[in-house]
Design a protein around this motif. Structure first.
Motif, PDB file in Angstrom:
ATOM      1  N   TRP A   1      -5.416  14.604 -14.224  1.00  0.00           N
ATOM      2  CA  TRP A   1      -4.794  15.071 -12.981  1.00  0.00           C
ATOM      3  C   TRP A   1      -5.372  16.386 -12.497  1.00  0.00           C
ATOM      4  CZ3 TRP A   1      -2.539  11.199 -10.929  1.00  0.00           C
ATOM      5  CH2 TRP A   1      -2.030  10.204 -11.765  1.00  0.00           C
TER       6      TRP A   1
ATOM      7  N   PHE B   1       0.893   1.420   9.597  1.00  0.00           N
ATOM      8  CA  PHE B   1       0.043   0.598   8.740  1.00  0.00           C
ATOM      9  C   PHE B   1      -0.433  -0.686   9.404  1.00  0.00           C
ATOM     10  CE2 PHE B   1       1.794   3.278   5.342  1.00  0.00           C
ATOM     11  CZ  PHE B   1       0.594   3.613   4.722  1.00  0.00           C
TER      12      PHE B   1
ATOM     13  N   LYS C   1      -1.105  27.545 -15.811  1.00  0.00           N
ATOM     14  CA  LYS C   1       0.303  27.942 -15.856  1.00  0.00           C
ATOM     15  C   LYS C   1       1.206  26.775 -16.251  1.00  0.00           C
ATOM     16  CE  LYS C   1       1.296  32.232 -13.922  1.00  0.00           C
ATOM     17  NZ  LYS C   1       0.508  32.980 -14.891  1.00  0.00           N
ATOM     18  N   VAL C   2       0.842  25.579 -15.832  1.00  0.00           N
ATOM     19  CA  VAL C   2       1.682  24.427 -16.160  1.00  0.00           C
ATOM     20  C   VAL C   2       1.061  23.591 -17.268  1.00  0.00           C
ATOM     21  CG1 VAL C   2       2.853  24.292 -13.947  1.00  0.00           C
ATOM     22  CG2 VAL C   2       0.679  23.119 -14.244  1.00  0.00           C
ATOM     23  N   ASP C   3       0.123  24.190 -18.002  1.00  0.00           N
ATOM     24  CA  ASP C   3      -0.512  23.502 -19.133  1.00  0.00           C
ATOM     25  C   ASP C   3      -1.125  22.160 -18.750  1.00  0.00           C
ATOM     26  OD1 ASP C   3      -0.416  25.215 -21.213  1.00  0.00           O
ATOM     27  OD2 ASP C   3       1.633  24.657 -21.798  1.00  0.00           O
ATOM     28  N   ALA C   4      -1.687  22.085 -17.583  1.00  0.00           N
ATOM     29  CA  ALA C   4      -2.220  20.793 -17.149  1.00  0.00           C
ATOM     30  C   ALA C   4      -3.740  20.791 -17.030  1.00  0.00           C
ATOM     31  CB  ALA C   4      -1.595  20.392 -15.818  1.00  0.00           C
TER      32      ALA C   4
ATOM     33  N   CYS D   1       4.282  18.329 -17.990  1.00  0.00           N
ATOM     34  CA  CYS D   1       3.391  19.256 -18.668  1.00  0.00           C
ATOM     35  C   CYS D   1       3.951  20.664 -18.617  1.00  0.00           C
ATOM     36  CB  CYS D   1       2.012  19.258 -18.014  1.00  0.00           C
ATOM     37  SG  CYS D   1       1.154  17.718 -18.254  1.00  0.00           S
ATOM     38  N   GLY D   2       4.616  20.964 -17.515  1.00  0.00           N
ATOM     39  CA  GLY D   2       5.107  22.317 -17.338  1.00  0.00           C
ATOM     40  C   GLY D   2       6.247  22.641 -18.293  1.00  0.00           C
TER      41      GLY D   2
ATOM     42  N   LEU E   1       2.996  16.459 -13.776  1.00  0.00           N
ATOM     43  CA  LEU E   1       2.898  17.904 -13.660  1.00  0.00           C
ATOM     44  C   LEU E   1       4.120  18.592 -14.250  1.00  0.00           C
ATOM     45  CD1 LEU E   1       1.385  18.849 -10.228  1.00  0.00           C
ATOM     46  CD2 LEU E   1       0.606  19.430 -12.514  1.00  0.00           C
TER      47      LEU E   1
ATOM     48  N   ILE F   1       6.622   3.692  10.206  1.00  0.00           N
ATOM     49  CA  ILE F   1       5.677   3.548   9.107  1.00  0.00           C
ATOM     50  C   ILE F   1       4.947   2.219   9.211  1.00  0.00           C
ATOM     51  CG2 ILE F   1       5.526   3.288   6.604  1.00  0.00           C
ATOM     52  CD1 ILE F   1       7.714   5.433   6.435  1.00  0.00           C
TER      53      ILE F   1
ATOM     54  N   LEU G   1       1.108   4.113  -2.914  1.00  0.00           N
ATOM     55  CA  LEU G   1       0.861   5.524  -2.619  1.00  0.00           C
ATOM     56  C   LEU G   1       2.017   6.393  -3.109  1.00  0.00           C
ATOM     57  CD1 LEU G   1      -0.670   7.761  -1.237  1.00  0.00           C
ATOM     58  CD2 LEU G   1       0.544   7.195   0.858  1.00  0.00           C
TER      59      LEU G   1
ATOM     60  N   ALA H   1       2.182   6.638  -6.785  1.00  0.00           N
ATOM     61  CA  ALA H   1       1.124   7.488  -7.328  1.00  0.00           C
ATOM     62  C   ALA H   1       1.510   8.956  -7.203  1.00  0.00           C
ATOM     63  CB  ALA H   1      -0.192   7.238  -6.608  1.00  0.00           C
ATOM     64  N   ILE H   2       2.064   9.297  -6.052  1.00  0.00           N
ATOM     65  CA  ILE H   2       2.473  10.686  -5.863  1.00  0.00           C
ATOM     66  C   ILE H   2       3.591  11.040  -6.837  1.00  0.00           C
ATOM     67  CG2 ILE H   2       3.584  12.277  -4.257  1.00  0.00           C
ATOM     68  CD1 ILE H   2       2.080  10.762  -2.037  1.00  0.00           C
TER      69      ILE H   2
ATOM     70  N   MET I   1       0.831  -1.200   0.000  1.00  0.00           N
ATOM     71  CA  MET I   1       0.000   0.000   0.000  1.00  0.00           C
ATOM     72  C   MET I   1       0.871   1.258   0.000  1.00  0.00           C
ATOM     73  SD  MET I   1      -3.138   0.633   2.522  1.00  0.00           S
ATOM     74  CE  MET I   1      -4.497   1.649   2.045  1.00  0.00           C
ATOM     75  N   ARG I   2       1.923   1.189   0.817  1.00  0.00           N
ATOM     76  CA  ARG I   2       2.798   2.351   0.893  1.00  0.00           C
ATOM     77  C   ARG I   2       3.438   2.610  -0.472  1.00  0.00           C
ATOM     78  NH1 ARG I   2       8.255   1.890   3.914  1.00  0.00           N
ATOM     79  NH2 ARG I   2       7.503  -0.219   3.766  1.00  0.00           N
TER      80      ARG I   2
ATOM     81  N   LEU J   1      -7.008   7.323  -1.779  1.00  0.00           N
ATOM     82  CA  LEU J   1      -5.721   7.959  -1.504  1.00  0.00           C
ATOM     83  C   LEU J   1      -5.876   9.081  -0.477  1.00  0.00           C
ATOM     84  CD1 LEU J   1      -3.873   8.306  -4.912  1.00  0.00           C
ATOM     85  CD2 LEU J   1      -3.097   7.140  -2.857  1.00  0.00           C
TER      86      LEU J   1
ATOM     87  N   ILE K   1       4.214   9.685  -9.715  1.00  0.00           N
ATOM     88  CA  ILE K   1       3.695   9.796 -11.083  1.00  0.00           C
ATOM     89  C   ILE K   1       3.033  11.146 -11.297  1.00  0.00           C
ATOM     90  CG2 ILE K   1       1.919   8.941 -12.659  1.00  0.00           C
ATOM     91  CD1 ILE K   1       2.485   6.157 -11.491  1.00  0.00           C
ATOM     92  N   SER K   2       2.217  11.552 -10.310  1.00  0.00           N
ATOM     93  CA  SER K   2       1.509  12.810 -10.531  1.00  0.00           C
ATOM     94  C   SER K   2       2.488  13.976 -10.566  1.00  0.00           C
ATOM     95  CB  SER K   2       0.441  13.024  -9.469  1.00  0.00           C
ATOM     96  OG  SER K   2       0.976  12.766  -8.203  1.00  0.00           O
TER      97      SER K   2
ATOM     98  N   LEU L   1      -5.864  15.461  -8.692  1.00  0.00           N
ATOM     99  CA  LEU L   1      -4.944  15.952  -7.656  1.00  0.00           C
ATOM    100  C   LEU L   1      -5.616  16.869  -6.628  1.00  0.00           C
ATOM    101  CD1 LEU L   1      -1.578  16.541  -9.547  1.00  0.00           C
ATOM    102  CD2 LEU L   1      -2.198  14.692  -7.989  1.00  0.00           C
TER     103      LEU L   1
END
Lengths: 440, 281
Positions: free
Chosen positions: B143, B187, B135-138, A19-20, A16, B183, A5, A8-9, A1-2, B87, A11-12, B147
């Motif tokens: 997303w 969990f 600004k970041v073309d997104a 794209c920038g 970003l 951690i 997570l 995923a972060i 799970m960790r 998430l 990747i996003s 996000l």
């Protein structure tokens, strides 16, 4: 799970930053100010809510590999897309082309959001193909500019129940006076001559347009607002009289109640635009074969003046980097027989070009209307719309204010005329609050 | 206490509940009945009772319309909502747990800042978010909606309250003595204890994202990325032009609420536990 997570972060974040930094095509200089052809292949974005538009654009894309158009969609203009356009103007990322109704064009004009297509010689040359009053809707009376290419129009006529009129021996009204007289007879026969939509200011604007009312004017410096000129007052008084005498029904437009009023034969006529043909067909299926179309009633016998309800333009936003190609596409979309035929088939759009109203697909008899060639009536009406009706730059607020007043008026509080003078005041206030110069 | 008083005492609440139930269920009943009719009967028959039952034909029409874009919207909604809620719940739980169980400088300040996020309505954030993503073309990407949907300050608040009350410090110390990393402890130990609260947070978050309409409206212009709420709204604004859409909007609305109903029915048990447990301790 960790792990999931974290990845995923990651990747996003990557997406970003990608794209920038990427997408160099958007940084090749300032927006083009003139209408010059671009070199190399061009990709355009086009935001519209016309149903089935993809099928029309596909024809273009197949024929023009170097000018590819990508369709984006959303809710109809006032339902959110106009607001999105304004946000995108603020952010500098509008699409190249946008679908904008005539009544909303001035608000984009005053926000300086549009490209003047009249600066494209191909557009200037094509001007004569359009019905003059539709061109006036995009040029606002200034010969040298145009803020979009007319797409469709909504010439008005009278839809009526031929069977009921005949059975009750009532003549089809040719003037508004006859219409009011017929209204009393229809009421005696147990129906309503029509439904006065309690909040539909656009229909009322069509009536005022026909009567010669001129709500807005712009002399290049200042706006004039006149929702209460004599012509408009005459129209308001006329309908107020029918409402007060309870000769018309007043259910809200575009609801099931409204459909039902027509489907159950309680409403006998509808003075509406050409696209209304489809509204009746799908809203009142039980009445198939019983409707006919006649010219709109006139204020003086023997006149031939029509109103208009609806219609839109294809505009090019000033941020577009390829205005020439965008104009090419918009011209094809709104003048070629192929595109206009498809637009009519997919979305019942009624063309704004002179040739368009005479195309063969509009010459066919329509079964629902007892085999009448109804589009001939509308083609005639399209040429009878007077040219110089102008919309204001803050129509949304005008509509809201007038519509509140209209709703009150049909429930017996106040009159249509009072609603219009309130709308007049609030429109002037809105213009002032947006720092748009207005003459008082 | 004699019997008539007891009946009287019960009758009033029952009556109130019955009226409320009727009030809340009537629109859903209307929706169900409306979705089962064809368009002709929809306008001409009693809106609260059935005519010909054509629900399945209508569903077929809906799925066929525009190459099944409705199914795509449902899938998008489930991805946006389910993904963000899942998430977002994990993030909120970690954050709330950290705020509850660790002492560090600025803890209260941090918590208050997060908490003040509850006061800012999502609608007010949509436009600034749009300008930032521009600004970041997104904008007009998955997303752009996903996000911003991840954060959930109210979830952090709930998680902190629950972790303070529901996760004993002694247990964490025991875990540390046994050699478990922080951690892993979170969990393996904390999340188990916090489970009812997590379900509550998940449900709240799920509903909030599902109902966040303005963000996708502003961000998205590609129909294939729409969540179902925006898609149906778009159709509904086009009813003037294409009256046939009204029937599709109604049947679509009925289908679009089913995931919410399912989520509630499945998670209700945990949810009730979660609310109660946090309150009493």
């Amino acid at each position: 799970m960790r792990k999931a997570l974290l990845s995923a972060i990651a990747i996003s974040a990557l997406t970003l930053s990608a794209c920038g930094s990427g997408d160099d095509s958007s940084s090749d200089g300032a927006p083009a100010a003139s209408c010059a052809p671009s070199s190399g292949p061009v990709s355009l974005t086009y935001t519209t809510w016309i149903p089935g538009i993809e099928n029309v654009v596909k024809v273009w894309n197949d024929k023009n590999p170097n000018i590819q158009v990508k369709v984006q969609t959303g809710p109809n203009g006032n339902g959110g897309t106009y607001q999105n356009f304004f946000n995108q103007l603020k952010a500098g990322n509008t699409p190249d082309l946008g679908h904008i109704e005539y009544d909303a064009l001035p608000s984009f004009r005053v926000q300086d959001g549009l490209f003047d297509v009249a600066s494209c010689d191909i557009v200037a040359k094509a001007k004569d193909q359009f019905i003059p009053w539709t061109w006036n809707q995009v040029s606002f009376g200034d010969e040298k500019t145009a803020w979009g290419i007319p797409q469709d129009s909504g010439p008005m006529a009278l839809f009526y129940r031929a069977d009921l009129f005949e059975k009750n021996n009532i003549a089809i009204p040719k003037t508004w006076e006859e219409y009011a007289a017929a209204a009393a007879k229809v009421k005696a026969a147990g129906g309503y001559i029509t439904n006065f939509s309690q909040s539909d200011i656009n229909q009322f604007a069509g009536f005022a347009w026909q009567a010669g009312g001129r709500w807005f004017a712009n002399d290049g410096q200042q706006w004039t607002v006149d929702l209460t000129d004599d012509k408009t007052k005459k129209v308001a008084g006329y309908w107020q009289d029918l409402i007060s005498k309870k000769l018309v029904s007043t259910v809200p437009p575009w609801t099931t109640e409204w459909d039902n009023a027509y489907n159950s034969s309680s409403a006998w006529t509808w003075v509406s635009a050409v696209w209304g043909a489809n509204s009746i067909m799908s809203g009142a299926p039980k009445t198939a074969g019983k409707w006919r179309v006649a010219p709109m009633p006139q204020w003086s016998a023997g006149e031939n003046v029509a109103g208009n309800w609806g219609g839109s333009a294809t505009a090019i936003f000033k941020n577009s980097k390829h205005p020439y190609e965008a104009a090419q596409f918009a011209l094809w979309l709104n003048t070629s027989e192929e595109a206009l035929g498809l637009l009519n088939k997919e979305a019942q759009l009624y063309p704004a070009t002179t040739a368009g109203t005479k195309y063969s697909y509009l010459a066919n008899p329509v079964e629902f209307y007892g085999g009448q060639k109804i589009y001939e009536t509308f083609a005639e009406a399209a040429t009878q719309v007077t040219p110089d009706f102008t919309w204001g730059p803050t129509m949304t607020s005008t509509y809201t204010s007038a519509s509140d007043g209209f709703k009150a008026a049909v429930s017996g509080q106040g009159t249509l005329e009072e609603a219009l003078s309130k709308a007049q005041t609030s429109t002037i206030d809105t213009l002032k609050s947006q720092a748009i110069p207005v003459k008082e | 206490m004699n019997a008539p008083v007891l009946i009287k005492q019960r009758a009033l609440p029952t009556l109130v509940m019955a009226v409320c139930t009727l009030y809340f269920l009537t629109p859903i009943w209307w929706l169900f009945v409306g979705a089962s009719k064809n368009s002709d009967q929809f306008t001409s028959t009693n809106p609260l009772w059935f005519a010909d039952f054509e629900l399945f034909a209508n569903i077929g029409d809906l799925f066929a319309y525009r190459d099944g874009v409705f199914l795509r919207w449902m899938l998008n909604s489930i991805l946006y909502t389910g993904g963000a809620a899942l998430l977002g719940t994990v993030l909120a739980a970690m954050c709330g747990y950290a705020l509850a169980k660790y002492r560090f400088r600025g803890r209260e300040l941090l918590f208050n800042v997060v908490l003040s996020g509850v006061l800012v309505p999502a609608t007010a954030l949509a436009l600034p978010l749009f300008l930032m993503f521009s600004k970041v073309d997104a904008t007009n990407t998955f997303w752009a909606v996903f996000l911003p949907s991840l954060v959930n300050p109210f979830g952090v608040y709930l998680a902190r309250i629950y972790a303070t009350a529901g996760v004993p410090d002694e247990l964490l110390e025991a875990a540390r003595i046994d050699g478990s990393g922080e951690i892993r402890t979170f969990f393996k130990v904390a999340t188990r204890l916090m489970f009812p609260a997590l379900v509550t947070i998940f449900l709240f978050h799920f509903v909030a994202v599902w109902n966040n309409f303005l963000l996708p409206l502003i961000m998205l212009s590609d129909e294939r990325l729409f969540p179902v709420t925006l898609g149906l709204y778009t159709w509904n604004t086009q009813v003037n032009q294409i009256p046939e859409l009204r029937g599709l909007v109604i049947i679509g609305a009925l289908l679009s609420i089913t995931p919410l109903v399912i989520a509630f029915l499945l998670l209700q048990r945990f949810w009730r536990n979660g609310l109660g447990a946090g309150a009493v301790k």
